[in-house]
Design a protein around this motif. Structure first.
Motif, mmCIF file in Angstrom:
data_model
loop_
_atom_site.group_PDB
_atom_site.id
_atom_site.type_symbol
_atom_site.label_atom_id
_atom_site.label_comp_id
_atom_site.label_asym_id
_atom_site.label_seq_id
_atom_site.Cartn_x
_atom_site.Cartn_y
_atom_site.Cartn_z
ATOM 1 N N LYS A 44 67.653 60.025 36.697
ATOM 2 C CA LYS A 44 66.404 59.583 37.325
ATOM 3 C C LYS A 44 66.098 60.504 38.502
ATOM 4 O O LYS A 44 66.997 61.098 39.094
ATOM 5 N N ARG A 98 63.362 51.739 25.005
ATOM 6 C CA ARG A 98 64.184 51.132 26.054
ATOM 7 C C ARG A 98 63.307 50.241 26.939
ATOM 8 O O ARG A 98 63.667 49.102 27.254
ATOM 9 N N PHE A 99 62.131 50.731 27.310
ATOM 10 C CA PHE A 99 61.234 49.956 28.159
ATOM 11 C C PHE A 99 60.735 48.703 27.435
ATOM 12 O O PHE A 99 60.653 47.622 28.032
ATOM 13 N N THR A 152 67.081 49.322 39.021
ATOM 14 C CA THR A 152 66.282 49.981 40.053
ATOM 15 C C THR A 152 67.170 50.516 41.163
ATOM 16 O O THR A 152 66.975 51.625 41.661
ATOM 17 N N TRP A 187 63.035 40.840 30.272
ATOM 18 C CA TRP A 187 62.436 40.275 31.479
ATOM 19 C C TRP A 187 61.626 39.009 31.184
ATOM 20 O O TRP A 187 61.491 38.152 32.048
ATOM 21 N N SER A 214 62.933 56.293 25.626
ATOM 22 C CA SER A 214 62.556 55.556 26.829
ATOM 23 C C SER A 214 61.462 54.534 26.544
ATOM 24 O O SER A 214 61.424 53.476 27.173
ATOM 25 N N ALA A 215 60.580 54.814 25.599
ATOM 26 C CA ALA A 215 59.549 53.838 25.229
ATOM 27 C C ALA A 215 60.191 52.606 24.592
ATOM 28 O O ALA A 215 59.836 51.463 24.918
ATOM 29 N N ILE A 243 65.826 43.395 36.644
ATOM 30 C CA ILE A 243 64.954 44.439 37.193
ATOM 31 C C ILE A 243 65.632 45.148 38.365
ATOM 32 O O ILE A 243 65.559 46.371 38.494
ATOM 33 N N THR A 270 66.699 50.909 19.529
ATOM 34 C CA THR A 270 66.876 51.429 20.885
ATOM 35 C C THR A 270 68.260 52.044 21.059
ATOM 36 O O THR A 270 68.395 53.145 21.609
ATOM 37 N N GLN A 315 70.622 44.878 29.435
ATOM 38 C CA GLN A 315 69.230 44.584 29.076
ATOM 39 C C GLN A 315 69.113 44.254 27.591
ATOM 40 O O GLN A 315 68.417 43.309 27.200
ATOM 41 N N GLU A 350 63.440 46.256 27.600
ATOM 42 C CA GLU A 350 63.532 45.715 28.954
ATOM 43 C C GLU A 350 62.469 44.655 29.177
ATOM 44 O O GLU A 350 62.757 43.586 29.741
ATOM 45 N N LEU A 351 61.239 44.919 28.746
ATOM 46 C CA LEU A 351 60.161 43.935 28.895
ATOM 47 C C LEU A 351 60.509 42.632 28.190
ATOM 48 O O LEU A 351 60.282 41.538 28.733
#
Length: 120
Positions: free
Chosen positions: A59, A16-17, A51, A24, A13-14, A47, A105, A78, A20-21
């Motif tokens: 989730k 993946r995030f 969500t 974005w 998840s780190a 985003i 990832t 992403q 994502e950043l």
């Protein structure tokens, strides 16, 4: 969802995030010279969709429940956005690092993706 427990994906998840950043930031950066509207829309999509749509059990807060393959597709969106936009917007060295981040990832996501695909 599945009879098997959800895999621990704290490390994944780190990554993946982080990807994502990058998506974005890089996607609107790559699109802004062509269309500010598309640049803003890209952020809303990148985003907003993850969500809004998620797989129950993956989730805590699910707004709109979707099957596992949809969640995987949103992650792949992403990843593709991050890599493609990085190659368009940034220096090749940075884009190559983003590409490596995306590959790592994907490798780390595989247990979660297998779990998401194992739904009844």
């Amino acid at each position: 969802m599945s009879s098997t427990p959800r895999p621990d994906d704290r490390v994944a998840s780190a990554f993946r995030f982080a990807t994502e950043l990058v998506a974005w930031v890089a996607t609107p950066w790559a699109l802004a010279p062509h269309s500010v509207v598309l640049a803003v829309l890209s952020v809303v999509v990148l985003i907003g969709l993850p969500t809004l749509f998620s797989t129950p059990g993956d989730k805590r807060n699910v707004i709109v429940a979707v099957p596992g393959p949809v969640t995987i597709a949103l992650v792949v969106l992403q990843l593709v956005a991050a890599v493609a936009a990085a190659w368009v917007a940034w220096h090749a060295v940075v884009a190559a690092l983003v590409s490596v981040l995306a590959v790592v990832t994907v490798v780390l996501e595989l247990p979660r993706w297998r779990w998401l695909l194992s739904s009844r």
